[in-house]
Design an enzyme around this catalytic site. Structure first.
Site, PDB file in Angstrom:
ATOM      1  N   HIS A 136       0.793  -1.234   0.000  1.00 45.47           N
ATOM      2  CA  HIS A 136       0.000   0.000   0.000  1.00 45.47           C
ATOM      3  C   HIS A 136       0.830   1.291   0.000  1.00 45.47           C
ATOM      4  O   HIS A 136       0.523   2.243   0.729  1.00 45.47           O
ATOM      5  CB  HIS A 136      -0.948   0.001   1.210  1.00 45.47           C
ATOM      6  CG  HIS A 136      -2.041  -1.034   1.136  1.00 45.47           C
ATOM      7  ND1 HIS A 136      -2.579  -1.490  -0.043  1.00 45.47           N
ATOM      8  CD2 HIS A 136      -2.711  -1.699   2.128  1.00 45.47           C
ATOM      9  CE1 HIS A 136      -3.528  -2.387   0.226  1.00 45.47           C
ATOM     10  NE2 HIS A 136      -3.613  -2.538   1.524  1.00 45.47           N
ATOM     11  N   HIS A 210      -9.727   2.240   0.172  1.00 42.94           N
ATOM     12  CA  HIS A 210      -9.686   1.108   1.095  1.00 42.94           C
ATOM     13  C   HIS A 210     -10.791   1.200   2.152  1.00 42.94           C
ATOM     14  O   HIS A 210     -10.537   1.046   3.350  1.00 42.94           O
ATOM     15  CB  HIS A 210      -8.298   1.055   1.750  1.00 42.94           C
ATOM     16  CG  HIS A 210      -7.857  -0.290   2.216  1.00 42.94           C
ATOM     17  ND1 HIS A 210      -8.568  -1.027   3.144  1.00 42.94           N
ATOM     18  CD2 HIS A 210      -6.788  -1.051   1.883  1.00 42.94           C
ATOM     19  CE1 HIS A 210      -7.929  -2.166   3.365  1.00 42.94           C
ATOM     20  NE2 HIS A 210      -6.844  -2.206   2.612  1.00 42.94           N
ATOM     21  N   GLU A 347     -11.478  -3.430  -3.075  1.00 43.19           N
ATOM     22  CA  GLU A 347     -10.538  -2.418  -3.558  1.00 43.19           C
ATOM     23  C   GLU A 347     -10.310  -2.624  -5.048  1.00 43.19           C
ATOM     24  O   GLU A 347      -9.716  -3.616  -5.449  1.00 43.19           O
ATOM     25  CB  GLU A 347      -9.211  -2.555  -2.810  1.00 43.19           C
ATOM     26  CG  GLU A 347      -9.308  -2.439  -1.312  1.00 43.19           C
ATOM     27  CD  GLU A 347      -8.224  -3.241  -0.600  1.00 43.19           C
ATOM     28  OE1 GLU A 347      -7.044  -2.885  -0.716  1.00 43.19           O
ATOM     29  OE2 GLU A 347      -8.561  -4.240   0.051  1.00 43.19           O
TER      30      GLU A 347
HETATM   31  C1  GLA Z   1      -5.402  -5.206   1.781  1.00 41.90           C
HETATM   32  C2  GLA Z   1      -4.428  -6.300   1.822  1.00 41.90           C
HETATM   33  C3  GLA Z   1      -4.589  -7.010   3.092  1.00 41.90           C
HETATM   34  C4  GLA Z   1      -4.436  -6.084   4.241  1.00 41.90           C
HETATM   35  C5  GLA Z   1      -5.389  -5.003   4.178  1.00 41.90           C
HETATM   36  C6  GLA Z   1      -5.158  -4.016   5.275  1.00 41.90           C
HETATM   37  O1  GLA Z   1      -6.671  -5.662   1.587  1.00 41.90           O
HETATM   38  O2  GLA Z   1      -4.519  -7.167   0.745  1.00 41.90           O
HETATM   39  O3  GLA Z   1      -3.687  -8.038   3.153  1.00 41.90           O
HETATM   40  O4  GLA Z   1      -3.179  -5.508   4.197  1.00 41.90           O
HETATM   41  O5  GLA Z   1      -5.278  -4.373   2.930  1.00 41.90           O
HETATM   42  O6  GLA Z   1      -4.973  -4.613   6.502  1.00 41.90           O
END
Ligand code: GLA
Length: 382
Positions: A136, A210, A347
């Site tokens: 991220h 997110h 997402e």
């Molecule tokens: C995304 C990732 C997950 C986790 C979340 C936040 O969905 O794929 O593995 O990191 O974000 O916790």
């Protein structure tokens, strides 16, 4: 003299009418969009909280810290509003510990293996902030920066335009990247997110939102009874670090098959396979519509409240994450504890680790090109 008086009177009257009109317009604007102070970051930068309201009573509160959707009020089948996103009440809590509740994510949503990629013969190294991988956008991704905010209005919607300049080298990424994200709440009950970006050096971009949703209401239970449909015949299987293996695998006959609506909890706990690696669902689905046009990607129905959310996107993929890392250690809005799987994320994105997978759709952005993607979350009841 008499004429002079009259013209003066007319002038004064005119000024009064114009100011009154202006006042009404202002008051109207105020109704659709309010702005309040939301605190300051550690370096003293002030942060605001904007309230966007549409004609049907939908209300989104968005802050320019991380572009976070702090709350989203949506009516249920009886018209009763409920907050359908997880989050906090204060800026301090978002700064202190946020597992990406409601944030924008960038420069690169999801994982890049070992934080390394090569562009035009140059190898770049990013932070390893998720085991040995990069997640991220790094330790200070777009979810933790203060965006410049401006109101945008049109006849049937109210919007917030967020802009941010990510400097060359920030979090290890090359190129000055100028990013714009416009959140719009329309009178058709859509929360629309439009992303654009330009760069002055070849770089990689993969922006997303997110939000952790719970259509029964944030903090009121787990999301296992929500019925989910994902318009995807394939997904990208992962290794134990949640990096795609490169394969595009058919969902047929597996718990990854959401081509027809199924309760999220119906098949989530498996003794072996992909769901064990993800601790539940934490995978990227390859959307059937891969041509960049705006199309339905997913639909979620919550039976007890009747709320329905649809996700439309121009992106080729969607990460469905079932809140497997939530463990009851976070207390959110209204003192509600977020237990295991109390929220889910959808997402929209390019596939994880695309910079190291030449067969995946490209995430490279070159100078002179404009990155543009659109995602819409729509709300209704059934
Ligand atoms: C995304 C990732 C997950 C986790 C979340 C936040 O969905 O794929 O593995 O990191 O974000 O916790």
């Amino acid at each position: 003299m008499k004429y002079l008086h009259r013209s003066l009177l007319a002038l004064i009257l005119g000024v009064v009418i114009v100011s009154l009109l202006g006042f009404c317009k202002e008051a109207n604007k105020k109704k659709e969009m309010e702005k309040h102070a939301f605190g300051k970051t550690a370096d003293g930068t002030p942060v605001e909280l904007y309230t966007l309201t549409n004609a049907n009573g939908l209300e989104a509160k968005i802050t320019n810290y991380g572009g976070i959707v702090v709350s989203l009020l949506v009516p249920d089948r009886d018209g009763k509003p409920g907050d359908v996103v997880l989050g906090y009440e204060t800026l301090e809590e978002y700064i202190e510990n946020n597992p990406y509740f409601g944030t924008l994510v960038g420069r690169y949503g999801n994982r890049i293996a070992r934080g390394k990629f090569t562009l035009e013969g140059i190898e770049y190294t990013l932070a390893q902030n998720d085991g040995e991988n990069h997640l991220h956008g790094g330790p200070k991704g777009f979810d933790k920066v203060v965006w410049k905010a401006d109101a945008v209005r049109s006849k049937n919607s109210v919007g917030l335009k967020l802009t941010y300049l990510s400097k060359d080298g920030e979090e290890g990424y090359p190129g000055n990247l100028s990013v714009t994200v416009v959140y719009t709440l329309t009178n058709d009950n859509e929360l629309k997110i439009e992303y654009t970006a330009v760069t002055d050096k070849v770089t990689i971009v993969n922006l997303t939102h997110h939000g952790y949703f719970n259509l029964a209401g944030a903090g009121l239970g787990d999301i296992l009874g929500h019925e989910l449909m994902i318009k995807a015949d394939r997904f990208t299987p992962v290794d134990k670090g949640l990096i795609p293996t490169g394969e595009l695998r058919s969902v047929k006959g597996t718990p990854m098959d959401f081509t027809r609506a199924v309760a999220i909890g119906a098949r989530i706990d498996q003794a072996a396979g992909q769901l064990v690696l993800g601790g539940g669902y934490d995978h990227n689905w390859v959307l059937n519509n891969g041509d960049g046009s705006l199309a339905l990607a997913a639909k979620v129905y919550e039976p007890t409240t009747g709320r329905v959310m649809e996700v439309y996107t121009t992106e080729p993929g969607i990460q469905f994450y079932s809140g497997n890392f939530l463990d009851g250690s976070i207390t959110g809005k209204g003192g509600k504890v977020y237990e295991y799987r109390y929220g889910f994320c959808l997402e929209t994105q390019h596939f994880p680790d695309s910079p190291n997978k030449s067969d995946f759709p490209s995430t490279v952005l070159k100078p002179g090109e404009t990155y543009t993607t659109t995602t819409i979350y729509t709300f209704s009841v059934k």
